[in-house]
Design an enzyme around this catalytic site. Sequence first.
Site, PDB file in Angstrom:
ATOM      1  N   ASN A 298      16.868  13.538  14.528  1.00 10.78           N
ATOM      2  CA  ASN A 298      15.595  13.644  13.784  1.00 10.78           C
ATOM      3  C   ASN A 298      15.717  13.025  12.391  1.00 10.78           C
ATOM      4  O   ASN A 298      14.768  13.073  11.600  1.00 10.78           O
ATOM      5  CB  ASN A 298      15.119  15.105  13.693  1.00 10.78           C
ATOM      6  CG  ASN A 298      16.036  15.973  12.847  1.00 10.78           C
ATOM      7  OD1 ASN A 298      17.022  15.486  12.294  1.00 10.78           O
ATOM      8  ND2 ASN A 298      15.713  17.248  12.738  1.00 10.78           N
TER       9      ASN A 298
ATOM     10  N   TYR B 196      25.268  31.028  10.107  1.00  7.52           N
ATOM     11  CA  TYR B 196      25.700  29.738  10.668  1.00  7.52           C
ATOM     12  C   TYR B 196      26.724  29.970  11.787  1.00  7.52           C
ATOM     13  O   TYR B 196      26.535  29.518  12.926  1.00  7.52           O
ATOM     14  CB  TYR B 196      26.296  28.851   9.563  1.00  7.52           C
ATOM     15  CG  TYR B 196      27.056  27.678  10.121  1.00  7.52           C
ATOM     16  CD1 TYR B 196      26.395  26.681  10.837  1.00  7.52           C
ATOM     17  CD2 TYR B 196      28.444  27.573   9.962  1.00  7.52           C
ATOM     18  CE1 TYR B 196      27.089  25.605  11.376  1.00  7.52           C
ATOM     19  CE2 TYR B 196      29.136  26.507  10.495  1.00  7.52           C
ATOM     20  CZ  TYR B 196      28.470  25.530  11.208  1.00  7.52           C
ATOM     21  OH  TYR B 196      29.169  24.487  11.752  1.00  7.52           O
TER      22      TYR B 196
ATOM     23  N   ASP C 171      13.010  15.523  17.104  1.00 11.36           N
ATOM     24  CA  ASP C 171      13.591  16.822  16.793  1.00 11.36           C
ATOM     25  C   ASP C 171      13.800  17.568  18.117  1.00 11.36           C
ATOM     26  O   ASP C 171      12.934  17.536  18.986  1.00 11.36           O
ATOM     27  CB  ASP C 171      12.633  17.607  15.884  1.00 11.36           C
ATOM     28  CG  ASP C 171      13.323  18.808  15.275  1.00 11.36           C
ATOM     29  OD1 ASP C 171      13.493  18.814  14.039  1.00 11.36           O
ATOM     30  OD2 ASP C 171      13.701  19.736  16.025  1.00 11.36           O
TER      31      ASP C 171
ATOM     32  N   THR D  59      32.541  25.839  15.707  1.00 10.53           N
ATOM     33  CA  THR D  59      33.165  25.856  14.389  1.00 10.53           C
ATOM     34  C   THR D  59      34.181  26.986  14.248  1.00 10.53           C
ATOM     35  O   THR D  59      34.018  28.050  14.886  1.00 10.53           O
ATOM     36  CB  THR D  59      32.067  26.043  13.312  1.00 10.53           C
ATOM     37  OG1 THR D  59      32.679  26.387  12.075  1.00 10.53           O
ATOM     38  CG2 THR D  59      31.103  27.161  13.661  1.00 10.53           C
TER      39      THR D  59
END
Length: 338
Positions: A33, A150, A57, A123
């Site tokens: 996006n 997050y 998006d 992550t």
Amino acid sequence: MNILVTGGAGYIGSHVVKQLLETTSYTIVVLDNLSTGSHQTLDSLGKVRDFKFIELDLKEFDSVNMILKENNIDTILHFAASIVVPESVENPLKYYLNNTVNTTNLINCAVENKVNKFIFSSTAAVYGEPTYLPLNGVDEEFLTKPINPYGMSKLMSEKVLEDTAKACSDFKYIIFRYFNVAGADVNYEDEQLKPRIGQSFPNATHLIKIASECACGKREKMAIFGNDFNTKDGTGVRDYIHVDDLANAHIKAMEYLENNSSDVFNIGYGQGYSVKEVIETMQTVTSVKFTVNSAPRRAGDPAALISDNTKIKTKMNWKPKYNNLELICKSSFEWEKR
Ligand code: UDP
């Protein structure tokens, strides 16, 4: 193979696209996006070889479905995500929508369109703030306990993948838990290896990016957040991995899934450097002695976070090439100069 790369104009996604274009003959479709990715990055990638770019998006669910169908996609590499930890604390819904909801929809579209391989960027933030650091680093069995939205948004996406694969025998995934990714394109086309792509995201918060901005004179000074941790020199210790080694693991993951089952892998070098060591290395390789002050600890920063990378090395036979802090700092600096 027809491969969809979401977030392919961004920092990590673009390094993977570069390697796919350079080393494979697969058809590549990049979806982005352009909220943080850039046209310049896409232009640089276009010089390697042709690929298709779609500006979209991921929340446009129907269009995503059509794209998978029309392009006969068989593998998805999913990088598109919001990644700023403090922002996730202020605006958690943005993270649960952009990361967890959009990923869930993408997985749904993948299953509907018989895409059978899905490589996902997760992550080390899923491990939160470990209360102790095992001698060989944190392995994949370590307790996952994110301390911010997050990390939680990524962990929830991991769960959606795992449960979907359990229920759909044709659907396989690889989850990579990234440690501290840094550096920029090692460009063998250029005598001095000057990077063609790198991290362009403004308002950087990451240590190596900030240190390279100081070395370039874009930033006057920087601060060390905390010098009273229980570490070798009191400053925070992290496992920094060069973005091209990280990118290469994604190419290997696609081959790996041909003959192996779904799995989760840490990706880091299994070696820790302190904030002080990183700053000294940046100053040495650039010969710029920028100003460094002391500041209090940043909320939620663990003292040390180092990966145990035994699993990816043994099971996937991943062999890092750029495990060298000088090269990481130098390539980051060269990119910053550009
Ligand atoms: N850090 C620092 N000064 C800065 C940016 C980061 O001292 O301007 C420290 C931070 O506290 C942590 C390490 O550098 O100990 C790595 O931080 P970064 O934001 O790069 O990655 P994180 O590990 O937080 O994801």
